[in-house]
Structure formats: C-alpha cells, structure tokens
Design a protein around this motif. Structure first.
Motif, PDB file in Angstrom:
ATOM      1  N   GLY A  17       8.057  10.866 -10.138  1.00 41.60           N
ATOM      2  CA  GLY A  17       6.650  11.071 -10.511  1.00 41.60           C
ATOM      3  C   GLY A  17       6.118   9.976 -11.413  1.00 41.60           C
ATOM      4  N   VAL A  18       6.493   8.732 -11.137  1.00 42.61           N
ATOM      5  CA  VAL A  18       6.022   7.633 -11.988  1.00 42.61           C
ATOM      6  C   VAL A  18       5.309   6.586 -11.116  1.00 42.61           C
ATOM      7  CG1 VAL A  18       8.368   6.670 -11.941  1.00 42.61           C
ATOM      8  CG2 VAL A  18       6.761   5.843 -13.628  1.00 42.61           C
ATOM      9  N   PRO A  19       4.081   6.209 -11.494  1.00 41.41           N
ATOM     10  CA  PRO A  19       3.296   5.299 -10.661  1.00 41.41           C
ATOM     11  C   PRO A  19       3.608   3.819 -10.914  1.00 41.41           C
ATOM     12  CG  PRO A  19       1.993   5.997 -12.532  1.00 41.41           C
ATOM     13  CD  PRO A  19       3.333   6.680 -12.667  1.00 41.41           C
ATOM     14  N   VAL A  20       3.337   3.007  -9.887  1.00 42.21           N
ATOM     15  CA  VAL A  20       3.428   1.550 -10.023  1.00 42.21           C
ATOM     16  C   VAL A  20       2.054   1.040 -10.467  1.00 42.21           C
ATOM     17  CG1 VAL A  20       3.807  -0.613  -8.784  1.00 42.21           C
ATOM     18  CG2 VAL A  20       5.199   1.401  -8.237  1.00 42.21           C
ATOM     19  N   VAL A  21       1.989   0.351 -11.596  1.00 42.62           N
ATOM     20  CA  VAL A  21       0.682  -0.092 -12.102  1.00 42.62           C
ATOM     21  C   VAL A  21       0.462  -1.591 -11.928  1.00 42.62           C
ATOM     22  CG1 VAL A  21       0.606   1.786 -13.778  1.00 42.62           C
ATOM     23  CG2 VAL A  21       1.500  -0.447 -14.478  1.00 42.62           C
ATOM     24  N   GLY A  22       1.435  -2.285 -11.348  1.00 39.21           N
ATOM     25  CA  GLY A  22       1.220  -3.705 -11.116  1.00 39.21           C
ATOM     26  C   GLY A  22       2.518  -4.361 -10.740  1.00 39.21           C
TER      27      GLY A  22
ATOM     28  N   VAL B 168       5.489   1.899 -13.900  1.00 42.40           N
ATOM     29  CA  VAL B 168       6.430   0.919 -13.365  1.00 42.40           C
ATOM     30  C   VAL B 168       5.683  -0.366 -13.014  1.00 42.40           C
ATOM     31  CG1 VAL B 168       7.653   0.388 -11.199  1.00 42.40           C
ATOM     32  CG2 VAL B 168       8.232   2.453 -12.467  1.00 42.40           C
ATOM     33  N   THR B 169       6.343  -1.481 -13.251  1.00 42.60           N
ATOM     34  CA  THR B 169       5.897  -2.741 -12.679  1.00 42.60           C
ATOM     35  C   THR B 169       7.066  -3.274 -11.871  1.00 42.60           C
ATOM     36  OG1 THR B 169       5.023  -4.957 -13.136  1.00 42.60           O
ATOM     37  CG2 THR B 169       6.573  -4.057 -14.738  1.00 42.60           C
TER      38      THR B 169
ATOM     39  N   ILE C 203      11.603   1.852  -3.212  1.00 37.82           N
ATOM     40  CA  ILE C 203      10.908   1.907  -4.510  1.00 37.82           C
ATOM     41  C   ILE C 203       9.916   3.060  -4.502  1.00 37.82           C
ATOM     42  CG2 ILE C 203       9.274   0.706  -6.021  1.00 37.82           C
ATOM     43  CD1 ILE C 203      10.573  -1.931  -5.111  1.00 37.82           C
ATOM     44  N   ALA C 204       9.171   3.163  -3.392  1.00 38.96           N
ATOM     45  CA  ALA C 204       8.180   4.243  -3.292  1.00 38.96           C
ATOM     46  C   ALA C 204       8.872   5.599  -3.403  1.00 38.96           C
ATOM     47  CB  ALA C 204       7.420   4.134  -1.973  1.00 38.96           C
ATOM     48  N   GLU C 205       9.983   5.766  -2.700  1.00 42.90           N
ATOM     49  CA  GLU C 205      10.701   7.054  -2.751  1.00 42.90           C
ATOM     50  C   GLU C 205      11.199   7.340  -4.166  1.00 42.90           C
ATOM     51  OE1 GLU C 205      13.804   6.943   0.178  1.00 42.90           O
ATOM     52  OE2 GLU C 205      12.401   7.047   1.871  1.00 42.90           O
TER      53      GLU C 205
ATOM     54  N   ARG D 294       0.832  -1.220   0.000  1.00 41.57           N
ATOM     55  CA  ARG D 294       0.000   0.000   0.000  1.00 41.57           C
ATOM     56  C   ARG D 294       0.856   1.254   0.000  1.00 41.57           C
ATOM     57  NH1 ARG D 294      -3.529  -2.424   4.550  1.00 41.57           N
ATOM     58  NH2 ARG D 294      -4.692  -3.965   3.376  1.00 41.57           N
ATOM     59  N   ARG D 295       2.117   1.098   0.349  1.00 46.91           N
ATOM     60  CA  ARG D 295       3.016   2.255   0.383  1.00 46.91           C
ATOM     61  C   ARG D 295       3.351   2.771  -1.030  1.00 46.91           C
ATOM     62  NH1 ARG D 295       5.289   6.118  -0.083  1.00 46.91           N
ATOM     63  NH2 ARG D 295       7.264   6.871   0.750  1.00 46.91           N
ATOM     64  N   LEU D 296       3.197   1.901  -2.048  1.00 47.02           N
ATOM     65  CA  LEU D 296       3.633   2.291  -3.395  1.00 47.02           C
ATOM     66  C   LEU D 296       2.662   3.273  -4.041  1.00 47.02           C
ATOM     67  CD1 LEU D 296       4.767  -1.231  -4.681  1.00 47.02           C
ATOM     68  CD2 LEU D 296       6.215   0.617  -3.803  1.00 47.02           C
TER      69      LEU D 296
END
Lengths: 195, 718
Positions: free
Chosen positions: B526-531, B493-494, B518-520, B56-58
């Motif tokens: 400014g790039v989201p994790v999508v899976g 990002v995956t 990874i979250a930092e 949930r941190r991502l």
C-alpha cells in the motif's frame, strides 16, 4: 541551553555585541584553495581578530579552527589527513587541561565522545603549543602531531578544535559530551560579567 | 546536402523515422538550433521513449502524496505541516567515463531536483554498482573515485550522506551504476511546482555561468551504449562546484520563503532546452529565450550550444516583473548571478532569440509530447546474459563447512563492512541523524515535533536477473523491511530503473517483468511511487548489466527516541525469528561464491505474510519490546545473526533445525529480533544473546573478534 545563538554575516563588520564568537565548521568558499585560507579575509574576521585581541572568547570548530590558524589567532596549521581522505567518525578525546575558559567544566583526563569529520585535520606546529584536547590512544583519525585535537593561544582566550562538540549535545543524535565545552564557555562568561 | 543533414540527425541520436516525423510535425526542416534541441528532448533520457507506457503500471496514489511523478521530485506529507520531497536519479554513464565528476554532479543534480520543489535537502543516499573489486583494478578505481566524488559534493555543501548500498558484479565492470537519492524537508505550503504561468512574466536564469561542458550529455552519454573510445566523451561530463550550488540553494530557498517566484525548475540534462520546454509545457504557455542575455563562461558560444549546455549549478525561474528588484537583492546577498533571459508568452512555442533575432521556433507540444513512444518487444525467460555466466566456470570450488561459508561470505565484497566507504561521507551534518550507517537497517532523521523519518535504498541486480518480477518485488519488500526495523511505516517510493538496451527482447522482458514486480510489491504494501528515473542502454561490448531496479523508500515513525537498532543489546535477551521464511540458495550470495550463474525461481511469498511480518516488527520496535531488529537479506540467516552480533559487540547462541538453509535468502520477509524473554511470548525464539562467540549449535561456532576482523577487511582500500 547554554546560550542564545546570534548569527553573524561574513560580509558585515558587526559582531552585534555578542559575548563570545564561534567560528563554525563547513567548507568556506568550497575550501578550493586551502581550508580556511579565503574565509580568513572575510570582512567579519577583522572584527573577530579585534575581539580576540581585546580578550574576547573565540572558539573555532573544524573549518573554524582552520580559519583561526590562517588568521594567525592560533599557532600551527592543519594539513591533509594522513589517509588523504575525508573521515567521519565518533572518537574519544582526552582533556589535557581543564583549567581554561573552554574546558573548565571538564576534569583532567576526562574522556569525551565527539565526532570528527574533515579532510584537513592533521595538526602540525613546529613550536610547543598549549593543547587542551587530544585523541585518546589509538583513536587519532588524521595523523595529527602528538594526537592533538584542539589547541588554545597563549592568552587562553582563543581555542580551536577539529572535532565537533556541537554534534554531541543531544542523546538522540549521539553523545552529550560536547556540551562540556559550551558549558565551560557559559560559566566563563558568567564569571566575567560578575567580575 | 540531404546526406549531410541525415548524418547530422543520426549523429545526434535521432532515427530517420523520428527525423521524418519532426519534419512532418513542423511542416519544414528544422534548423541547426532546433535539431539540437529536439535531439535532446526526444532522447531516451528526456522522453522515456521505451518506458513511458510501462511506467503507467505503477501505483501513484496514496493518502500522503503531495507531489507525484512528473514534478522535479515527489513529496509526501509527514505531519506537523511538513512535507518530505525525494527522488533518486542515475548518473551512470558520466560516472563510467569520469567517476569523480560524474558522481559529484550526480549528487549536485539530485539536490537541485529537491530544492527546485522548495524543500531544503536534508539527506543523500547512494546506490552503487561496480565490477568485481578483487579482480578488477578498474573497479577499484571507479569505487574509489565515485566515493570521493560523492563525498566531495555532499560533504562540502553540508547535506549528510546517511545511507546507501554497494554491490559488485562482473556485469557492471564497464558500465558502473551511480544512483543518488536526495530527501528534502519543507513546510507543506512552500512546495512549488515547475509550471510556468502568467503571460508577460519574466524568465530568470540563476546561478553559474554557461559554458561548453556537457554539450549533448543526455543524448551522447545517457541514451547510448558505452563502447570503445569513451575517453573521448570526457568533455560531455560536467564539472561540479558545490560551493556555487550551496549559494544557489540558499538563494532559491530564500526567494521561495519571500514568495518571490511563480515557478522554479532545475537545469539538468538538456539544460535550458529542457527546463524551458518543461516549464512551458506544464503551464500550457510559451517561452521566449534570448541566448544573448545568458551569461557565458567562454566567448563565441553558438546559440545551440547555449541552449543545450549542461553546465551545473543553474536554475530557471519565472518572476512577476514588479518583483524583479527584490529578486535581484536576494541574489546579490547570496552572490548568485541572476539574468533576465526571456519571458512567458501565450504563443505555445519555445522561441530562441539571439539579440532579438529568432534563431529557433518550436511548438512546446512537439518538444515535450510528440516524441514517439515505442512498444517493447519482450521475449524472455531464457538464460541471463552471457557475460554473467562466465563465473560458472568456477563452479564447485566454493567452501562447504558452514563455518567456512560464513567467513567467506563476511569477507566477500558484497557483504563485507561498508565502513571504509561511509566514513568518507559526513553522515551527521545538520544534526538530524538519529541512526547513522551501520547502527540500523534504515537511516533515521528526527523532525522538530519529536517524530522521525526513516529512509532506505535497495536493489539486488543478481536476484532480479534470476527472476525479474519477484526480484523487483523483493527490492520493494526489503526497503520496507529496513524501515520496519527502525519502527517506520512506508509513505512513498522513488525508483531508478537501470537496465540494458530495451530494443533487445531479453532486456525488454526484464524491464516489463521488473516494473510489474515493483507495482505488485508497492500494491501489496500500500505504498505509492511518487517519482523516479529510468536509465537504459547500460551495456558494454560484453553485454547488458544485470537488470537493476533500485528502490528508495521513505517512512515515518512516531517517536525518534524509540528508533530501532541493528545490534544485539543485552546479555540474556531472547532471539526470535519473525516472518514466513522459506529461504533458497537461488540467486544467493553463497551461490555466487560457489560460481553459480543467477537462476530462479526466487521464493514466492504471499504478500499478506510479508505485510504481517513487517507490522509485527514495526510494532515491536515502537513498543520497545524489541531491543534489536534486522532483516534477513544477503547471506541469509547466518550472516544476519553475525551482523547483529558485530553491531552490538556481543555474541549469541542459537539452535536451528538440522536441515535449515543457513545461507538461503528471501529478502524482506523475515527478521532477526531480540528482546526480554517475557516480551517475546508468541515469537518463534531460536536462542539467546550473550558471550563472545557466535554459535549455531552443531553447525558453527566463532569468536566475534574473528568475525569482525574478516568482515572489516573485505572492502579495505588498496
């Protein structure tokens, strides 16, 4: 553009009036038995064989080359690479004979930069064959006999090669040397129509 | 009797407390079918018991995100009405047990994840880890067979393998890592979700026959440590059939084109159990499945076996009854079996029937939501796992002259040429590949409108072992740096988190820190994790693997014809350094060669400097001011410069301050670039391209032919 592609379906005995047939690369039926051994029996191949026997232009690329050998339209056979591994590599080809329907847009000895990618590309024939292309010295990727990269039949209307000219048609994705093969076929067809 | 049942759930990987919870939730004992289903749905692999809270941190939100975590694959908008779906997944334990089929089905599985959302797979990348190849015949065997397996599947199905990475470390000796990433392309409106909907709609199983392969793969292989006697687990590894999958893929894509499906889901770990539970769970409905309608490969299969079989090349879909005829026609054309095996209900239950008789009846909620999640008990900062310290004995024997260090690094398996591997993959099929392996830091694939997407996969377990938080952030930076080198801006990002046993405090600490890193990293750029995917329990009798978060990143560049290159291009071009670069030998390849165990700290760089450096390179590549760009990673600046020379087939001469750490590392933050002098004003120039030697004035001078000979020979197959 050197022509319009008309997709043919393996299970349908219908060449849809095309001017030339290209049997493309791929892994027909997974190549689980022997490359091209099953595709050679696809219904559409009966029409391709008839078309070739009537003098129609047939080009086989990679797995298509294997299929044409299995179908008896071309002499010889393709054996597993000497490395026994798949190889994907840009190679230089030399045009051995520019006086054919498939190479008429080339010059004798011209070098073409075209990729190969196959596991079963080592050409072998116990009899002399009409080779149109060979791998340039030191560039044979598979141990092919006499560095042969592509051969045509005695009548000169069926041609098979392991390299992929269709992957050398756009400067963005590599060279454009493969276009020479398709331009040759285009010119041959145009001449035939005029004749 | 009780004793028997107890041992049964333990054998299936459930703890006594979990079993008690199941009994409490059901208000009865589960029967054999139900226990088999629950043991898989409640396995680490399916339920993310130890990682769910952490994840949930991502950051998962971004302007380009179309599908986020929880779907079969994530997806981002790449403009022109197109979406790119992508995901990375591990197949570590199957590959450690049977490398060829393990790796092949790893590719097959990730392809299905991507076409399950309606996207045509256009590229595969692989991230691989093995033990030391020079010392270990087992590692050479695993490398050889894993590479062959990836090629077998990808080449055959006609999806190019465009990139990847391989590292060798002793800690992966028993437990190799095989992570496969796939990208797919779809018109935006064709993306489909997996939620089942429409009570009375029909559940159709597509594809291969169901057999006894992979029974319990998720719980037996994926969620426990490897140990002695793993040979006996071979029957738990599935067998791949790329030709069947090719037909299945074309069939599914045509079904979606014709808008004949309500939803689609691939069958992976836990087979029908997982697919039906997930589809029902997401749709808030129930599903009835009659196992007697499932086409079987062998007679006499028990209902529980049918429900948990991991036979490959199968998909589950929901179809409106009146479209069944059209569906059958499409399936017939693609020689793909379609069996009507059940229907969507409003019961909120997954019911398993056998010729109409109920043999299992479980609330969807219990299957997908009620598995307990566990708090990690991290305790860390101590020395890295013992197995990895063994090499310390060799300390002090490393080369010292810069020339010798450079040659040793170029020859070392972690830096040597990857050509012997990537030549076994078809990297160009489908005719989109603008940058092939070795031509640039990221693969570049052209799109119909003249733009392109770029993709990279990266992760360095040694550096994460040194400093999990910074090491993991660095993996994100390096991926983005690879994209910058071709002129691409990151879109999504995956990730695949490969770690040891999370019940061990040290591993729990590594995992917690790495997720934070990874979250930092993602927030900084400014790039989201999508899976993504989590693979825990990567252990062998000698200890845990290096903590190995693997990052896959997709970006976009406006003009495919301006994609950047790795190699120096023009005689006389100026060479410049970009970025705040404070390299250190901690966790470096040179330190490894010198026998040092991994230890931190890694360099800390303010994220704005990372962002700025990447932007400068990206814009320089796009404007064609830069003729080449390469990020400085393993082996530091000296190796990066040598790689630019080798890729371009041309030499270079540079001058550096006398105390510059030639082999120090700080991946993702600094770049070697070159271009015409007049376009590099304001850059920190360090030398010129030209000649046939690579020279760092006063430090080393070597002909590039010697460099290439050494680098080409490092990973040659025996």
């Amino acid at each position: 553009m050197v022509g319009d592609a008309v997709p043919l379906w393996h299970a349908e005995r219908d060449l849809k009036g095309v001017e030339a047939v290209i049997v493309p690369g791929g892994f027909s039926y997974g190549d689980y038995l022997r490359a091209g051994a099953i595709a050679r029996f696809a219904p559409v191949m009966e029409d391709v064989i008839e078309f070739a026997q009537e003098g129609g232009l047939v080009l086989g690329i990679c797995n298509g080359f294997q299929v044409l050998c299995e179908a008896g339209l071309l002499p010889g056979a393709l054996l597993p690479n000497a490395s026994l591994r798949f190889v994907c590599r840009q190679v230089e080809l030399e045009v051995l004979d520019p006086d054919t329907s498939f190479t008429r847009a080339c010059a004798r000895g011209q070098r073409l930069s075209v990729p190969v990618k196959h596991t079963t590309g080592r050409y072998y024939s116990p009899d002399p064959v009409h080779a149109l292309l060979r791998y340039a010295p030191g560039q044979n990727p598979n141990g092919s006999q006499d560095d042969i990269a592509g051969v045509c039949n005695e009548q000169g209307n069926v041609f098979g090669l392991m390299p992929h000219p269709e992957h050398a048609v756009d400067p963005l994705t590599g060279s454009t040397d493969g276009l020479r093969i398709f331009e040759s076929i285009r010119a041959e067809i145009d001449d035939r129509v005029v004749a | 009797m009780t004793e028997l049942l107890l041992s049964r759930h333990r054998e299936l990987g459930l703890t006594d407390r979990e079993y008690d919870l199941i009994v409490e939730l059901l208000d009865r004992e589960p029967n054999g079918v139900e226990l088999a289903m629950l043991s898989l749905m409640w396995s680490e692999h399916c339920a993310y018991k130890h990682s769910r809270k952490l994840l949930r941190r991502l950051p998962i939100e971004g302007p380009h995100v179309l599908l986020g975590p929880g779907e079969n694959a994530g997806a981002v908008d790449v403009g022109d009405g197109l979406a790119v779906a992508f995901k990375v997944e591990s197949h570590n334990h199957p590959s450690a047990v049977e490398p060829f089929q393990g790796a092949a089905t790893g590719v097959g599985g990730i392809l299905r994840d991507v076409f399950a959302v309606g996207a045509r797979p256009i590229a595969v990348l692989d991230s691989l880890r093995f033990g030391e190849p020079l010392e270990s015949p087992r590692s050479r065997y695993l490398l050889e067979r894993v590479v062959a397996g990836i090629g077998h599947y990808g080449n055959s199905i006609g999806v190019p393998t465009v990139g990847g990475e391989i590292y060798f470390e002793e800690s992966y000796e028993q437990n190799c890592l095989v992570n496969a990433m796939c990208l797919g392309l779809a018109p935006r409106e064709r993306l489909i979700r997996s939620a089942a909907a429409g009570v009375g709609n029909v559940v159709v199983l597509l594809g291969a026959l169901t057999g006894r392969d992979g029974i319990g793969g998720a719980s037996v292989l994926a969620s426990a440590e490897l140990g002695e006697g793993d040979e006996a687990k071979r029957p738990s590894v599935q067998i791949g059939d790329p030709f069947s999958e090719k037909k299945l893929m074309e069939c599914c894509l045509e079904l979606l084109d014709r808008e004949l499906l309500v939803s689609l889901q691939d069958l992976g770990a836990a087979g029908l159990t997982s697919a039906s539970s997930e589809m029902a769970g997401k749709g808030g409905v129930g599903i009835d499945i009659d196992v007697s309608r499932v086409p079987l490969r062998e007679p006499g299969m028990e209902p529980f076996e049918i429900m948990i079989s991991e036979s490959q090349e199968r998909m589950l879909c929901v179809v409106e009854p009146e479209r069944l005829g059209e569906v059958a026609k499409v399936c017939e054309r693609w020689e793909t079996l379609a069996a009507r095996i059940g229907e969507v209900t409003d019961s909120g239950q997954v019911r398993v029937l056998n010729s109409g008789e109920v043999v299992g009846d479980l609330p969807v909620e219990v299957l997908v939501d009620k598995c307990p999640t566990y708090e990690l008990e991290p305790r860390g900062g101590g020395p890295p796992p013992a197995a990895n310290a063994l090499r310390a004995n060799a300390a002090g024997s490393g080369p010292t002259a810069p020339r010798d260090s450079l040659l040793a690094l170029l020859r070392s398996p972690n830096i040597a040429s990857r050509r012997p591997v990537f030549e076994q993959y078809d990297s160009i099929v489908q005719s989109r590949t603008v940058r092939r392996p070795d031509e640039a830091d990221a693969a570049v694939l052209k799109l119909p409108d003249g733009s392109a997407i770029a993709v990279s996969i990266d992760g360095n377990g040694r550096r994460v072992a040194c400093d999990p938080r910074r090491g993991a952030a660095e993996a994100v930076y390096e991926c983005a740096a690879n994209l910058a080198c071709v002129g691409a801006e990151p879109l999504g990002v995956t990730n695949c988190l490969n770690f040891g046993n999370p019940e061990k405090p040290e591993v729990a600490w590594q995992l917690t820190e790495a997720v934070e890193g990874i979250a930092e990293g993602c927030e900084a750029l400014g790039v989201p994790v999508v899976g993504g995917n989590v693979s825990l329990y990567n252990e062998s009798p000698t200890g845990a693997i290096f903590p190995t978060p693997v990052i896959g990143m997709v970006g976009k560049l406006p003009d495919a014809s301006k994609a950047g290159r790795l190699g120096f291009l023009c005689e006389g071009d100026a060479i410049a350094l970009v970025g705040e670069f404070e390299p250190s030998l901690n966790g470096s390849e040179l330190a490894k060669l010198q026998g040092e165990p991994p230890h931190g700290p890694l360099p800390d760089t303010e994220s704005r400097f990372v962002r700025d450096a990447q932007r400068i390179v990206r814009m320089g590549v796009r404007s064609e001011a830069l003729h080449n760009a390469h990020d400085i990673a393993e082996g530091g600046l000296a190796v990066a410069l040598a790689e630019c020379c080798l890729a371009g087939g041309i030499g270079a001469t540079v001058e550096l301050p006398g105390d510059f750490e030639l082999f120090g590392e700080a991946a993702g933050r600094a770049f070697v670039v070159s271009g015409p002098q007049d376009r590099l004003t304001g850059f920190q120039t360090i030398g010129r391209v030209g000649g046939q030697d690579f020279e760092i004035v006063g430090r080393l001078k070597l002909p590039i032919t010697e460099l290439s000979g050494v680098r080409d020979g490092g990973l040659r197959y025996a």
